[in-house]
Enzyme design. Structure first.
Site, PDB file in Angstrom:
ATOM      1  CD  GLU A 261       0.567   1.970  -2.547  1.00  0.00           C
ATOM      2  OE1 GLU A 261       1.748   2.310  -2.802  1.00  0.00           O
ATOM      3  OE2 GLU A 261       0.284   0.865  -2.069  1.00  0.00           O
ATOM      4  CG  HIS A 279       3.992   0.613  -0.587  1.00  0.00           C
ATOM      5  ND1 HIS A 279       3.575   0.701  -1.879  1.00  0.00           N
ATOM      6  CD2 HIS A 279       4.914  -0.385  -0.571  1.00  0.00           C
ATOM      7  CE1 HIS A 279       4.207  -0.192  -2.619  1.00  0.00           C
ATOM      8  NE2 HIS A 279       5.030  -0.864  -1.844  1.00  0.00           N
TER       9      HIS A 279
END
Length: 528
Positions: A261, A279
């Site tokens: 990420e 997220h």
């Protein structure tokens, strides 16, 4: 007299700012711009960040007055905690700020996937009315498997119970009685995989959970199963999940977290029956508000010299200097206990003996609990939430103190009784002027070893040649032995080898050692 300076490097809730402004001079900077951040740190007593500011050794060295770094959120990937600890800087976060938001995000993904909400929306706004194509399924009377019954997992289970589902859970560190109280049946991982219509993941990301749901596990599930991961990326193997969905072995998925990420590329992208989000678990106004006010309160405590409950390291906390060296040792003993026990204790005694007991040693109990639960729950374990985590898991905790210690000046022991009746104990002490940590007992076997990063304990029937076999197999695996001790109950009885090694022992190597020496038990413990 000038007020302490709190440097806010990223957006913080207005309520958090207001709390800080009561006592401090609040300054702002762009934490993602090093040319702004580093000069601004020169006069900062406290630094508040989110996820974009990199608080590394260079940043800490640029802040000679810095006492505390506060992360307005849960994760601390962007903070070099060891560098902060070495510099005497307290590091705190907001461990409970997002638990409701994260639970609700998981349920959002589960419901949206069950009803094909995202692809139906995309089709409609593109001019396609396809009701039959996007027929979904109800939750009612289905079986939902919850991987991990930490705080978020419990919140998810409680909310899902209102949909009339059957709830299963896999969590080796929760007692069946505790799970039953919230209407959940504890099962093995395989049983959960085989029985569930929906699976939702709420485990911490550790070496044991990384890739927990992979190719082999996804061949055990029902073809109609839908899988949600709003916990940590990497627990569910994205490649394996995408393949299972393409082959019709999994019906769909809702994914909020990824192995890397930020990311704009995943094998799961582009699959019609997969809903992905960037997220967003903590991305609510309420979670941001809680995070801001929690870290503001922690900063106030830290700059006033008080003990900070949400500290993730211990340097800078206000506690007796004679007690302070025992905290890292107690935490390591707790971690060794958990690794050797392999499950949750029904009763846990933290025993502190010797001269140190003339002080308040309650914090040693908290440090031991922090170690016991640090690798098995999803949320960060702190001195304040460790007792609550124990209570939630039905663990009776007792602090036992005595000023008498027969063999050592001071002795800390973590002793627990497990649900199957087994007792596990591990003891440690601090020796010499430099207060060197040593593990001195495990399950009644005496030793003196350093609690280094990588440990192993091998229990076997005492006989010649065992040390040679262990050395040979580790040598073949290029694992260097730093120290080894053998302790036994009687000659020819049972013996325990305690090892410190320079690198992690691969699981297959440990299994081979166990087989070749006929070990009763083997345990590898990684304290890094």
């Amino acid at each position: 007299m000038s007020k302490p300076v709190v440097l806010v490097a990223e957006e913080l809730s207005p309520a958090g700012i207001a709390l800080l402004e009561e006592d401090f001079e609040v300054r702002s900077t762009d934490g993602s711009d090093r040319s702004q951040l580093l000069p601004a740190l020169a006069e900062a007593d406290a630094l508040i960040v989110r996820s974009a500011t990199k608080v590394d050794a260079e940043a800490i060295a640029s802040a000679p007055r810095l006492q505390v770094v506060a992360r307005a959120g849960v994760g601390l990937d962007n903070v070099d905690v060891p560098a902060a600890t070495k510099a005497g800087v307290l590091v705190v976060n907001a461990p409970t700020s997002n638990i409701v938001s994260a639970a609700e995000q998981a349920i959002t993904l589960l419901l949206a996937n069950a009803r094909n909400t995202a692809p139906a929306h995309n089709a409609l706004v593109n001019g396609e009315w396809k009701r039959s194509k996007y027929t979904g399924v109800e939750l009612y009377d289905k079986t939902v498997g919850v991987l991990g019954l930490g705080r978020i997992g419990v919140l998810v289970a409680q909310r899902l119970s209102a949909f009339g589902v059957r709830l299963l859970a896999y969590d080796p560190y929760v007692q069946a009685a505790r799970a039953a109280q919230i209407g959940v049946q504890l099962v093995t991982l395989d049983e959960l995989l085989e029985r569930s219509d929906f699976i939702t993941v709420h485990l911490p990301k550790t070496k044991d959970t990384l890739g927990l749901i992979g190719e082999a596990e996804l061949r055990k599930v029902k073809p109609n199963v839908r899988i949600v991961n709003a916990a940590r990326g990497g627990i569910v193997d994205e490649e394996a999940l995408a393949a299972a969905i393409r082959e019709g072995r999994v019906a769909g998925a809702g994914i909020d977290v990824f192995a890397t990420e930020p990311t704009t590329s995943s094998p799961l992208f582009g699959l019609d029956n997969v809903l992905v989000t960037p997220h967003l678990g903590a991305s609510t106004h309420e979670a941001q508000e809680k995070a801001g006010t929690q870290v503001a309160r922690s900063v106030k405590l830290a700059l006033s010299g008080e003990f900070v409950p949400d500290a993730v390291n211990i340097e800078g906390g206000a506690l007796d200097q004679d007690v302070k060296p025992g905290l890292p040792l107690a935490e390591k003993l707790g971690r060794v206990f958990t690794a050797v026990a392999g499950g949750v204790a029904v009763r846990l005694d933290v025993e502190v003996r010797g001269e140190i007991t003339k002080h308040d040693v309650k914090i040693i109990e908290l440090a031991a609990l922090k170690g016991v639960f640090s690798s098995v729950v999803e949320e960060a374990v702190t001195y304040v939430n460790a007792p609550l985590i124990a209570k939630e898991r039905g663990v009776e905790v007792n602090l036992v103190t005595s000023d008498e210690s027969l063999d050592w000046r001071n002795l800390i022991t973590v002793r627990g009784t497990l649900a199957d009746g087994r007792t596990v104990s591990v003891s440690g002490t601090l020796t010499g002027p430099r207060q060197i940590e040593k593990i001195v007992e495990l399950n009644g076997y005496r030793m003196e070893i350093l609690p280094d990063e990588h440990l192993a304990f091998l229990l076997y029937d005492d006989r010649p040649g065992i040390v040679g076999i262990v050395g040979r197999l580790l040598g073949e695996a290029e694992v260097n032995i730093a120290g080894m001790q053998v302790s036994r109950d009687t000659e020819g009885g049972r013996a325990l080898i305690a090892l410190t090694v320079d690198s992690r022992i691969p699981a297959e190597v440990l299994d081979r050692i166990s087989t070749e020496i006929g070990a009763e038990s083997t345990h590898a413990v990684d304290l890094d």
